[in-house]
Motif scaffolding. Structure first.
Motif, PDB file in Angstrom:
ATOM      1  N   GLU A  41       0.738  -1.230   0.123  1.00  0.00           N
ATOM      2  CA  GLU A  41       0.008  -0.058   0.127  1.00  0.00           C
ATOM      3  C   GLU A  41       0.807   1.248  -0.109  1.00  0.00           C
ATOM      4  OE1 GLU A  41      -3.320   0.196  -0.497  1.00  0.00           O
ATOM      5  OE2 GLU A  41      -3.147  -2.026  -0.726  1.00  0.00           O
ATOM      6  N   HIS A  42       1.975   1.192   0.735  1.00  0.00           N
ATOM      7  CA  HIS A  42       2.911   2.575   1.012  1.00  0.00           C
ATOM      8  C   HIS A  42       3.403   2.695  -0.428  1.00  0.00           C
ATOM      9  CE1 HIS A  42       6.177   4.894   2.217  1.00  0.00           C
ATOM     10  NE2 HIS A  42       6.898   4.184   1.514  1.00  0.00           N
ATOM     11  N   LEU A  43       3.783   1.528  -1.238  1.00  0.00           N
ATOM     12  CA  LEU A  43       4.413   1.718  -2.725  1.00  0.00           C
ATOM     13  C   LEU A  43       3.502   2.169  -3.685  1.00  0.00           C
ATOM     14  CD1 LEU A  43       7.189  -1.257  -2.681  1.00  0.00           C
ATOM     15  CD2 LEU A  43       7.556   1.300  -2.872  1.00  0.00           C
ATOM     16  N   LYS A  44       2.272   1.922  -3.476  1.00  0.00           N
ATOM     17  CA  LYS A  44       1.216   2.246  -4.529  1.00  0.00           C
ATOM     18  C   LYS A  44       1.423   3.813  -4.552  1.00  0.00           C
ATOM     19  CE  LYS A  44      -1.705  -1.661  -4.394  1.00  0.00           C
ATOM     20  NZ  LYS A  44      -3.097  -2.135  -3.941  1.00  0.00           N
ATOM     21  N   GLN A  45       1.521   4.444  -3.457  1.00  0.00           N
ATOM     22  CA  GLN A  45       1.476   5.992  -3.189  1.00  0.00           C
ATOM     23  C   GLN A  45       2.565   6.446  -3.391  1.00  0.00           C
ATOM     24  OE1 GLN A  45      -0.289   7.011   0.611  1.00  0.00           O
ATOM     25  NE2 GLN A  45      -2.416   6.097   0.079  1.00  0.00           N
ATOM     26  N   ASN A  46       3.687   5.864  -3.076  1.00  0.00           N
ATOM     27  CA  ASN A  46       5.338   6.321  -3.268  1.00  0.00           C
ATOM     28  C   ASN A  46       5.956   5.465  -3.995  1.00  0.00           C
ATOM     29  OD1 ASN A  46       4.893   8.285  -1.101  1.00  0.00           O
ATOM     30  ND2 ASN A  46       4.381   6.785   0.192  1.00  0.00           N
ATOM     31  N   HIS A  47       5.761   5.481  -5.331  1.00  0.00           N
ATOM     32  CA  HIS A  47       6.263   4.543  -6.188  1.00  0.00           C
ATOM     33  C   HIS A  47       7.910   4.768  -6.558  1.00  0.00           C
ATOM     34  CE1 HIS A  47       5.241   7.951  -8.762  1.00  0.00           C
ATOM     35  NE2 HIS A  47       6.252   7.532  -9.545  1.00  0.00           N
ATOM     36  N   LYS A  48       8.478   5.855  -6.098  1.00  0.00           N
ATOM     37  CA  LYS A  48       9.940   6.038  -6.299  1.00  0.00           C
ATOM     38  C   LYS A  48      10.649   5.643  -5.197  1.00  0.00           C
ATOM     39  CE  LYS A  48       9.765   9.443  -9.811  1.00  0.00           C
ATOM     40  NZ  LYS A  48      10.358  10.591 -10.289  1.00  0.00           N
ATOM     41  N   THR A  52      12.115   0.953   0.015  1.00  0.00           N
ATOM     42  CA  THR A  52      11.072   0.244   0.530  1.00  0.00           C
ATOM     43  C   THR A  52      10.793  -0.816  -0.503  1.00  0.00           C
ATOM     44  OG1 THR A  52       9.950   2.199   1.688  1.00  0.00           O
ATOM     45  CG2 THR A  52       8.626   0.108   1.132  1.00  0.00           C
ATOM     46  N   ALA A  53      11.013  -0.732  -1.776  1.00  0.00           N
ATOM     47  CA  ALA A  53      10.577  -1.811  -2.916  1.00  0.00           C
ATOM     48  C   ALA A  53      11.840  -2.920  -2.638  1.00  0.00           C
ATOM     49  CB  ALA A  53      11.053  -0.973  -4.250  1.00  0.00           C
ATOM     50  N   ARG A  54      13.131  -2.454  -2.275  1.00  0.00           N
ATOM     51  CA  ARG A  54      13.987  -3.693  -1.982  1.00  0.00           C
ATOM     52  C   ARG A  54      13.462  -4.327  -0.739  1.00  0.00           C
ATOM     53  NH1 ARG A  54      18.952  -4.338   0.690  1.00  0.00           N
ATOM     54  NH2 ARG A  54      20.196  -5.909  -0.850  1.00  0.00           N
ATOM     55  N   SER A  55      13.159  -3.805   0.318  1.00  0.00           N
ATOM     56  CA  SER A  55      12.603  -4.403   1.637  1.00  0.00           C
ATOM     57  C   SER A  55      11.572  -5.335   1.375  1.00  0.00           C
ATOM     58  CB  SER A  55      12.242  -3.426   2.593  1.00  0.00           C
ATOM     59  OG  SER A  55      13.366  -2.699   2.949  1.00  0.00           O
ATOM     60  N   LEU A  56      10.491  -4.803   0.472  1.00  0.00           N
ATOM     61  CA  LEU A  56       9.602  -5.530   0.077  1.00  0.00           C
ATOM     62  C   LEU A  56       9.825  -6.853  -0.613  1.00  0.00           C
ATOM     63  CD1 LEU A  56       6.379  -5.901  -0.044  1.00  0.00           C
ATOM     64  CD2 LEU A  56       6.500  -4.712  -2.114  1.00  0.00           C
ATOM     65  N   THR A  57      10.764  -6.641  -1.454  1.00  0.00           N
ATOM     66  CA  THR A  57      11.405  -7.999  -2.279  1.00  0.00           C
ATOM     67  C   THR A  57      11.847  -8.874  -1.262  1.00  0.00           C
ATOM     68  OG1 THR A  57      11.791  -6.464  -3.954  1.00  0.00           O
ATOM     69  CG2 THR A  57      12.763  -8.677  -4.257  1.00  0.00           C
TER      70      THR A  57
END
Length: 89
Positions: A41-48, A52-57
């Protein structure tokens, strides 16, 4: 903060064998799933937000490893957990 002590306790109570069961596969997978949903949900609003994207992966990889372990150890517990969490497998 999105994940406080009360929410963790609720997750461990619901998916673990007891309220203090923080190490079982089911409770860890449930906690990872909750964190993954929040980060998605956080990445949907903050796609850059690449950190966080790396943490999610990394979280998805950890959850996948635990799910594979549970699948090999006890398939009935695996199927029950997948159904309870609403995962796609």
């Amino acid at each position: 903060m999105y994940l406080d002590k009360a929410k963790k306790q609720e997750i461990f109570t619901q998916y673990g064998q007891s309220a203090t069961d923080t190490g079982s596969c089911e409770s860890q997978i449930a906690l990872f799933t909750y964190r993954i949903k929040h980060l998605t949900e956080h990445l949907k609003q903050n796609h850059k937000d690449f950190a966080t994207a790396r943490s999610l992966t990394k979280l998805v990889g950890r959850r996948r490893k635990l799910l594979k372990y549970l699948y090999n150890k006890d398939i009935n517990r695996y199927r029950a957990l997948i159904k309870a969490l609403g995962l796609r497998k």
